[in-house]
Design a protein around this motif. Structure first.
Motif, PDB file in Angstrom:
ATOM      1  N   ILE A 104       0.842  -1.204   0.000  1.00  0.00           N
ATOM      2  CA  ILE A 104       0.000   0.000   0.000  1.00  0.00           C
ATOM      3  C   ILE A 104       0.872   1.247   0.000  1.00  0.00           C
ATOM      4  O   ILE A 104       0.602   2.223  -0.718  1.00  0.00           O
ATOM      5  CB  ILE A 104      -0.949  -0.006   1.213  1.00  0.00           C
ATOM      6  N   ALA A 105       1.946   1.216   0.795  1.00  0.00           N
ATOM      7  CA  ALA A 105       2.867   2.354   0.845  1.00  0.00           C
ATOM      8  C   ALA A 105       3.522   2.579  -0.510  1.00  0.00           C
ATOM      9  O   ALA A 105       3.727   3.730  -0.933  1.00  0.00           O
ATOM     10  CB  ALA A 105       3.922   2.128   1.926  1.00  0.00           C
ATOM     11  N   LEU A 106       3.860   1.496  -1.208  1.00  0.00           N
ATOM     12  CA  LEU A 106       4.427   1.622  -2.554  1.00  0.00           C
ATOM     13  C   LEU A 106       3.427   2.280  -3.506  1.00  0.00           C
ATOM     14  O   LEU A 106       3.809   3.099  -4.351  1.00  0.00           O
ATOM     15  CB  LEU A 106       4.827   0.251  -3.093  1.00  0.00           C
ATOM     16  N   HIS A 107       2.170   1.921  -3.376  1.00  0.00           N
ATOM     17  CA  HIS A 107       1.133   2.556  -4.194  1.00  0.00           C
ATOM     18  C   HIS A 107       1.064   4.053  -3.901  1.00  0.00           C
ATOM     19  O   HIS A 107       0.992   4.883  -4.827  1.00  0.00           O
ATOM     20  CB  HIS A 107      -0.217   1.901  -3.928  1.00  0.00           C
ATOM     21  N   ILE A 108       1.107   4.391  -2.615  1.00  0.00           N
ATOM     22  CA  ILE A 108       1.104   5.802  -2.215  1.00  0.00           C
ATOM     23  C   ILE A 108       2.332   6.506  -2.792  1.00  0.00           C
ATOM     24  O   ILE A 108       2.232   7.629  -3.328  1.00  0.00           O
ATOM     25  CB  ILE A 108       1.103   5.933  -0.678  1.00  0.00           C
ATOM     26  N   ALA A 109       3.475   5.843  -2.697  1.00  0.00           N
ATOM     27  CA  ALA A 109       4.720   6.447  -3.181  1.00  0.00           C
ATOM     28  C   ALA A 109       4.677   6.716  -4.674  1.00  0.00           C
ATOM     29  O   ALA A 109       5.365   7.621  -5.170  1.00  0.00           O
ATOM     30  CB  ALA A 109       5.902   5.532  -2.848  1.00  0.00           C
ATOM     31  N   GLY A 110       3.882   5.953  -5.413  1.00  0.00           N
ATOM     32  CA  GLY A 110       3.775   6.155  -6.853  1.00  0.00           C
ATOM     33  C   GLY A 110       2.679   7.105  -7.268  1.00  0.00           C
ATOM     34  O   GLY A 110       2.502   7.354  -8.468  1.00  0.00           O
ATOM     35  N   SER A 111       1.942   7.652  -6.315  1.00  0.00           N
ATOM     36  CA  SER A 111       0.854   8.579  -6.619  1.00  0.00           C
ATOM     37  C   SER A 111       1.373  10.011  -6.741  1.00  0.00           C
ATOM     38  O   SER A 111       2.490  10.325  -6.318  1.00  0.00           O
ATOM     39  CB  SER A 111      -0.220   8.504  -5.529  1.00  0.00           C
ATOM     40  N   ALA A 112       0.550  10.871  -7.317  1.00  0.00           N
ATOM     41  CA  ALA A 112       0.943  12.272  -7.507  1.00  0.00           C
ATOM     42  C   ALA A 112       1.164  12.944  -6.152  1.00  0.00           C
ATOM     43  O   ALA A 112       0.208  13.066  -5.372  1.00  0.00           O
ATOM     44  CB  ALA A 112      -0.132  13.005  -8.293  1.00  0.00           C
ATOM     45  N   PRO A 113       2.387  13.373  -5.847  1.00  0.00           N
ATOM     46  CA  PRO A 113       2.686  13.861  -4.495  1.00  0.00           C
ATOM     47  C   PRO A 113       1.921  15.111  -4.094  1.00  0.00           C
ATOM     48  O   PRO A 113       1.468  15.215  -2.948  1.00  0.00           O
ATOM     49  CB  PRO A 113       4.198  14.108  -4.532  1.00  0.00           C
ATOM     50  N   ASN A 114       1.773  16.063  -4.995  1.00  0.00           N
ATOM     51  CA  ASN A 114       1.073  17.288  -4.613  1.00  0.00           C
ATOM     52  C   ASN A 114      -0.416  17.034  -4.413  1.00  0.00           C
ATOM     53  O   ASN A 114      -1.050  17.624  -3.526  1.00  0.00           O
ATOM     54  CB  ASN A 114       1.271  18.378  -5.666  1.00  0.00           C
ATOM     55  N   ALA A 115      -0.981  16.142  -5.225  1.00  0.00           N
ATOM     56  CA  ALA A 115      -2.394  15.791  -5.046  1.00  0.00           C
ATOM     57  C   ALA A 115      -2.611  15.125  -3.688  1.00  0.00           C
ATOM     58  O   ALA A 115      -3.608  15.395  -3.000  1.00  0.00           O
ATOM     59  CB  ALA A 115      -2.852  14.868  -6.174  1.00  0.00           C
ATOM     60  N   LEU A 116      -1.670  14.265  -3.293  1.00  0.00           N
ATOM     61  CA  LEU A 116      -1.767  13.637  -1.978  1.00  0.00           C
ATOM     62  C   LEU A 116      -1.690  14.684  -0.869  1.00  0.00           C
ATOM     63  O   LEU A 116      -2.474  14.661   0.076  1.00  0.00           O
ATOM     64  CB  LEU A 116      -0.637  12.625  -1.806  1.00  0.00           C
TER      65      LEU A 116
END
Length: 253
Positions: free
Chosen positions: A191-203
């Protein structure tokens, strides 16, 4: 870095492991300082994208090391290390996950209220024995726990000392998912890897929108902290700790 705090980074995912298994992962002031530094560093590291907090062995954390904690965290003009850690989790601009691998007691529960994603192993339990220790809720838990699980259940936890198992924590909304104990760490890492691959500013912006009561939470933490410190210096706390160490029933005045 404190030897009881293990920091590892893999594929832009940083994992903080509370590793003091001989003391049930009870947290000392120096451990809090190291944990606070790690989260602050993560928040400012452009290459870091997800942060996971977990415990070593079969325990998330037994909470504060009472003997160490009762000595205080430095001069009265300094922010105590436990507060620095909780503020760091609260104010981190990036995603913070928790993998609860066993009992989460005291701050083990209250820190979860400031994490963005909380997952648990089947054997996880959740307890906040503040009143039992002659103390009061901390970390804005008197505000955030009722918001998470409802007032009735929050009172059962904070006032009556109820312990939730993983299924109850999931049903009441304290955690997001349950995994078999042996699969928890790998599942949360994915799950953390998925988060790490998401758009950082959107997060980052989404987190700000979701956690839109920062001033109210900060005010509640401050109000709780004043009462908490007062109770640390009270006869109730002294008797609670003495009774625990002597394995007897406390006698309050």
């Amino acid at each position: 870095m404190n030897q009881d705090i293990i920091i590892s980074t893999e594929d832009r995912v940083t994992t903080l492991t509370i590793s003091r298994t001989d003391k049930k992962n009870a947290i000392t002031q120096s451990m809090y300082a190291a944990m606070a530094d790690a989260i602050i560093d993560y928040g400012s590291d452009e290459n870091a994208r997800a942060f996971v907090i977990t415990g070593d062995g079969d325990m998330f954390t037994a909470g504060n090391d009472l003997q160490d904690f009762s000595t205080g965290g430095g001069s009265k003009d300094e922010i105590p290390p436990v507060s620095r850690f909780l503020y760091a989790v609260r104010d981190c601009p990036k995603t913070v996950l928790a993998a609860v691998n066993g009992p989460a007691i005291g701050v083990g529960l209250t820190m979860l209220l400031h994490c963005d994603l909380v997952y648990a192993g089947r054997s996880a339990t959740f307890n906040a024995p503040f009143v039992k220790l002659g103390l009061v809720p901390e970390a804005a838990s008197s505000l955030l726990l009722p918001a998470a699980v409802g007032m009735a259940v929050a009172n059962d936890i904070l006032l009556a000392g109820r312990t939730l198992d993983a299924e109850e924590a999931l049903r009441f909304g304290l955690i997001a998912r349950i995994y078999p104990d042996a699969e928890l760490q790998q599942a949360v890492h994915q799950i953390a890897l998925h988060i790490a691959g998401s758009a950082p500013n959107a997060l980052k912006q989404s987190k700000l929108l979701i956690r839109n009561q920062r001033e109210k939470i900060a005010d509640q933490m401050h109000a709780e902290a004043k009462l908490f410190v007062a109770q640390l210096n009270s006869p109730d706390f002294a008797e609670s700790v003495a009774a625990m160490m002597e394995k007897r029933t406390p006698v309050y005045g």
